[in-house]
Design a protein around this motif. Structure first.
Motif, PDB file in Angstrom:
ATOM      1  N   ASP A   1       0.850  -1.196   0.000  1.00  0.00           N
ATOM      2  CA  ASP A   1       0.000   0.000   0.000  1.00  0.00           C
ATOM      3  C   ASP A   1       0.891   1.254   0.000  1.00  0.00           C
ATOM      4  N   SER A   2       1.717   1.353   1.046  1.00  0.00           N
ATOM      5  CA  SER A   2       2.654   2.476   1.164  1.00  0.00           C
ATOM      6  C   SER A   2       3.841   1.961   1.965  1.00  0.00           C
ATOM      7  N   THR A   3       5.043   2.219   1.498  1.00  0.00           N
ATOM      8  CA  THR A   3       6.216   1.725   2.240  1.00  0.00           C
ATOM      9  C   THR A   3       6.265   2.358   3.632  1.00  0.00           C
ATOM     10  N   ASN A   4       5.821   3.628   3.753  1.00  0.00           N
ATOM     11  CA  ASN A   4       5.795   4.258   5.086  1.00  0.00           C
ATOM     12  C   ASN A   4       4.829   3.511   6.006  1.00  0.00           C
ATOM     13  N   ASP A   5       3.640   3.179   5.472  1.00  0.00           N
ATOM     14  CA  ASP A   5       2.645   2.506   6.312  1.00  0.00           C
ATOM     15  C   ASP A   5       3.112   1.095   6.666  1.00  0.00           C
TER      16      ASP A   5
ATOM     17  N   THR B   1       0.249   0.921  -3.890  1.00  0.00           N
ATOM     18  CA  THR B   1      -1.148   1.100  -4.305  1.00  0.00           C
ATOM     19  C   THR B   1      -1.793   2.288  -3.585  1.00  0.00           C
ATOM     20  N   ALA B   2      -1.174   2.737  -2.486  1.00  0.00           N
ATOM     21  CA  ALA B   2      -1.735   3.876  -1.744  1.00  0.00           C
ATOM     22  C   ALA B   2      -0.594   4.739  -1.209  1.00  0.00           C
ATOM     23  N   GLY B   3       0.327   5.094  -2.124  1.00  0.00           N
ATOM     24  CA  GLY B   3       1.467   5.930  -1.731  1.00  0.00           C
ATOM     25  C   GLY B   3       0.965   7.295  -1.271  1.00  0.00           C
ATOM     26  N   ARG B   4       1.601   7.824  -0.257  1.00  0.00           N
ATOM     27  CA  ARG B   4       1.152   9.092   0.320  1.00  0.00           C
ATOM     28  C   ARG B   4       2.220  10.167   0.210  1.00  0.00           C
ATOM     29  N   GLY B   5       1.768  11.384  -0.066  1.00  0.00           N
ATOM     30  CA  GLY B   5       2.669  12.531  -0.067  1.00  0.00           C
ATOM     31  C   GLY B   5       2.338  13.419   1.116  1.00  0.00           C
TER      32      GLY B   5
ATOM     33  N   VAL C   1      -1.800  12.279  -2.667  1.00  0.00           N
ATOM     34  CA  VAL C   1      -1.477  10.936  -3.155  1.00  0.00           C
ATOM     35  C   VAL C   1      -0.114  10.998  -3.825  1.00  0.00           C
ATOM     36  N   TRP C   2       0.700   9.940  -3.636  1.00  0.00           N
ATOM     37  CA  TRP C   2       1.979   9.853  -4.349  1.00  0.00           C
ATOM     38  C   TRP C   2       1.859   8.709  -5.340  1.00  0.00           C
ATOM     39  N   GLN C   3       1.830   9.068  -6.619  1.00  0.00           N
ATOM     40  CA  GLN C   3       1.619   8.036  -7.632  1.00  0.00           C
ATOM     41  C   GLN C   3       2.928   7.558  -8.216  1.00  0.00           C
TER      42      GLN C   3
ATOM     43  N   PRO D   1       9.700  22.525   2.268  1.00  0.00           N
ATOM     44  CA  PRO D   1      10.596  21.780   3.142  1.00  0.00           C
ATOM     45  C   PRO D   1      11.015  20.414   2.619  1.00  0.00           C
ATOM     46  N   ASN D   2      10.350  19.889   1.577  1.00  0.00           N
ATOM     47  CA  ASN D   2      10.591  18.461   1.338  1.00  0.00           C
ATOM     48  C   ASN D   2      10.628  18.036  -0.121  1.00  0.00           C
ATOM     49  N   ASP D   3      10.739  18.967  -1.053  1.00  0.00           N
ATOM     50  CA  ASP D   3      10.698  18.567  -2.468  1.00  0.00           C
ATOM     51  C   ASP D   3      12.082  18.572  -3.095  1.00  0.00           C
TER      52      ASP D   3
ATOM     53  N   GLN E   1      11.313  21.279 -12.017  1.00  0.00           N
ATOM     54  CA  GLN E   1      10.223  20.301 -12.028  1.00  0.00           C
ATOM     55  C   GLN E   1      10.440  19.276 -10.937  1.00  0.00           C
ATOM     56  N   LYS E   2       9.327  18.708 -10.472  1.00  0.00           N
ATOM     57  CA  LYS E   2       9.437  17.818  -9.313  1.00  0.00           C
ATOM     58  C   LYS E   2      10.057  16.473  -9.687  1.00  0.00           C
ATOM     59  N   LEU E   3      11.136  16.148  -8.992  1.00  0.00           N
ATOM     60  CA  LEU E   3      11.848  14.891  -9.210  1.00  0.00           C
ATOM     61  C   LEU E   3      11.535  13.901  -8.082  1.00  0.00           C
ATOM     62  N   GLY E   4      11.249  14.433  -6.906  1.00  0.00           N
ATOM     63  CA  GLY E   4      10.968  13.546  -5.785  1.00  0.00           C
ATOM     64  C   GLY E   4      10.512  14.315  -4.571  1.00  0.00           C
ATOM     65  N   GLY E   5      10.200  13.560  -3.518  1.00  0.00           N
ATOM     66  CA  GLY E   5       9.729  14.203  -2.286  1.00  0.00           C
ATOM     67  C   GLY E   5      10.051  13.346  -1.079  1.00  0.00           C
ATOM     68  N   VAL E   6       9.944  13.968   0.068  1.00  0.00           N
ATOM     69  CA  VAL E   6      10.290  13.317   1.344  1.00  0.00           C
ATOM     70  C   VAL E   6       9.102  13.463   2.294  1.00  0.00           C
ATOM     71  N   LEU E   7       8.756  12.390   2.963  1.00  0.00           N
ATOM     72  CA  LEU E   7       7.655  12.414   3.937  1.00  0.00           C
ATOM     73  C   LEU E   7       8.140  11.767   5.228  1.00  0.00           C
ATOM     74  N   CYS E   8       8.370  12.579   6.270  1.00  0.00           N
ATOM     75  CA  CYS E   8       8.874  12.061   7.555  1.00  0.00           C
ATOM     76  C   CYS E   8       7.721  11.953   8.547  1.00  0.00           C
TER      77      CYS E   8
ATOM     78  N   VAL F   1      11.257   7.733   7.462  1.00  0.00           N
ATOM     79  CA  VAL F   1      11.581   8.712   6.414  1.00  0.00           C
ATOM     80  C   VAL F   1      11.202   8.090   5.070  1.00  0.00           C
ATOM     81  N   GLY F   2      10.155   8.615   4.444  1.00  0.00           N
ATOM     82  CA  GLY F   2       9.724   8.097   3.138  1.00  0.00           C
ATOM     83  C   GLY F   2      10.341   8.939   2.038  1.00  0.00           C
ATOM     84  N   ILE F   3      10.895   8.262   1.038  1.00  0.00           N
ATOM     85  CA  ILE F   3      11.541   8.980  -0.074  1.00  0.00           C
ATOM     86  C   ILE F   3      10.973   8.445  -1.381  1.00  0.00           C
ATOM     87  N   GLY F   4      10.415   9.328  -2.174  1.00  0.00           N
ATOM     88  CA  GLY F   4       9.916   8.944  -3.493  1.00  0.00           C
ATOM     89  C   GLY F   4      10.713   9.683  -4.547  1.00  0.00           C
ATOM     90  N   LEU F   5      11.174   8.944  -5.565  1.00  0.00           N
ATOM     91  CA  LEU F   5      11.922   9.573  -6.665  1.00  0.00           C
ATOM     92  C   LEU F   5      11.356   9.060  -7.980  1.00  0.00           C
TER      93      LEU F   5
HETATM   94  C1  BTN Z   1       5.761  14.639  -1.119  1.00  0.00           C
HETATM   95  O1  BTN Z   1       6.363  15.097  -2.095  1.00  0.00           O
HETATM   96  O2  BTN Z   1       4.685  15.127  -0.718  1.00  0.00           O
HETATM   97  C2  BTN Z   1       6.363  13.473  -0.392  1.00  0.00           C
HETATM   98  C3  BTN Z   1       6.289  12.217  -1.222  1.00  0.00           C
HETATM   99  C4  BTN Z   1       6.835  11.004  -0.498  1.00  0.00           C
HETATM  100  C5  BTN Z   1       6.555   9.730  -1.257  1.00  0.00           C
HETATM  101  C6  BTN Z   1       7.245   8.546  -0.648  1.00  0.00           C
HETATM  102  S1  BTN Z   1       7.261   7.128  -1.709  1.00  0.00           S
HETATM  103  C7  BTN Z   1       7.872   6.157  -0.411  1.00  0.00           C
HETATM  104  C8  BTN Z   1       7.137   6.581   0.839  1.00  0.00           C
HETATM  105  N1  BTN Z   1       5.871   5.892   0.974  1.00  0.00           N
HETATM  106  C9  BTN Z   1       4.827   6.705   0.894  1.00  0.00           C
HETATM  107  O3  BTN Z   1       3.621   6.368   0.963  1.00  0.00           O
HETATM  108  N2  BTN Z   1       5.250   7.964   0.700  1.00  0.00           N
HETATM  109  C10 BTN Z   1       6.693   8.045   0.676  1.00  0.00           C
END
Ligand code: BTN
Length: 250
Positions: A16-20, A43-47, A52-54, A101-103, A109-116, A129-133
């Protein structure tokens, strides 16, 4: 020293989400210490901010790193992670900028994001610490800037593209190294590194609370707490992550 710790790696095809997933694993006592979860798809990545993080299967890095520490211990952690990831990508000459704070951006253009995210477990405080690239092209505009997204494939030929596992290992090692340095030196460890990649710096910005403009001014960079400073007609004001959001004034 986190860099000395053994990292417990978990690789998943779909989650669903690696953070979850990692949060549940800590809460249920299935992992402890330093752990990393890498998934081929979510399937349910979060930003941030409930967005939503697709990521299509195999098109992005979906990585979460669990640390035995409280979020309050290092309020500037997202900035530290941004610097750590930028440094990994710069070895391939990816022109990374950091949008407080986290892009992670490249060519605006957006390459990735961080969700702590931090929480308590039976074993003590944990921060995930979630990292999406984006590795392959994505067609999802960044909700905050309205700009498009970019991907590593725009900077790296397929023949030089590292495997997800290799990229994840480099990112994890870099994040642990920068956190170790910040544990000793505080924000001084990353202040200059963040500032020279700051994509807002000296731009006209507006500060919003849930879409409503609160004030406008010139972006002046981070302060020693990791808040963002804006020079307004009434003087310098600090914006704290999570309270208000910043946008470039067009
Ligand atoms: C953002 O730009 O808002 C943060 C995006 C973070 C996405 C990553 S992907 C791995 C980890 N699992 C999640 O559900 N979210 C973070």
């Amino acid at each position: 020293m986190l860099t000395q710790a053994e990292v417990h790696w978990i690789e998943l095809d779909s989650v669903d989400s690696t953070n979850d997933y990692l949060s549940r694993a800590y809460q249920q006592g299935r992992v402890s210490g330093v752990a990393a979860v890498l998934a081929n798809m979510q399937t349910a990545g979060r930003g941030r901010g409930g967005r939503v993080w697709q990521a299509q299967p195999g098109s992005g890095l979906c990585l979460s790193l669990g640390l035995p520490m409280a979020g309050l211990q290092m309020p500037f952690l997202p900035l530290c992670v941004g610097v750590a990831v930028a440094q990994v990508l710069e070895q391939w000459n990816v022109p990374v900028h950091l949008k407080w704070p986290n892009d992670l951006l490249a060519d605006q253009q957006k390459l990735g994001g961080v969700l702590c995210e931090s929480f308590q477990t039976g074993q003590g405080a944990v921060t995930v610490v979630g990292i999406g690239l984006n590795i392959q092209p994505v067609d999802v505009p960044d909700a905050l800037s309205g700009r498009g997204a970019t991907s590593l494939s725009n900077y790296l030929p397929a023949s030089s593209m590292p495997s997800s596992r290799n990229l994840a290992e480099q990112v994890v090692f870099s994040v642990l190294r920068w956190i170790d340095m910040a544990s000793v030196q505080g924000i001084d460890a990353i202040f200059a590194e963040f500032t020279r990649r700051d994509s807002w710096l000296h731009n006209p910005v507006q500060v919003e609370d849930q879409g409503v403009v609160c004030f406008t001014g010139e972006a002046m960079g981070i302060d020693r707490q990791g808040a963002y400073l804006v020079n307004t007609e009434q003087g310098l004001r600090a914006v704290h992550a999570g309270d208000l959001s910043l946008r470039v004034r067009l």
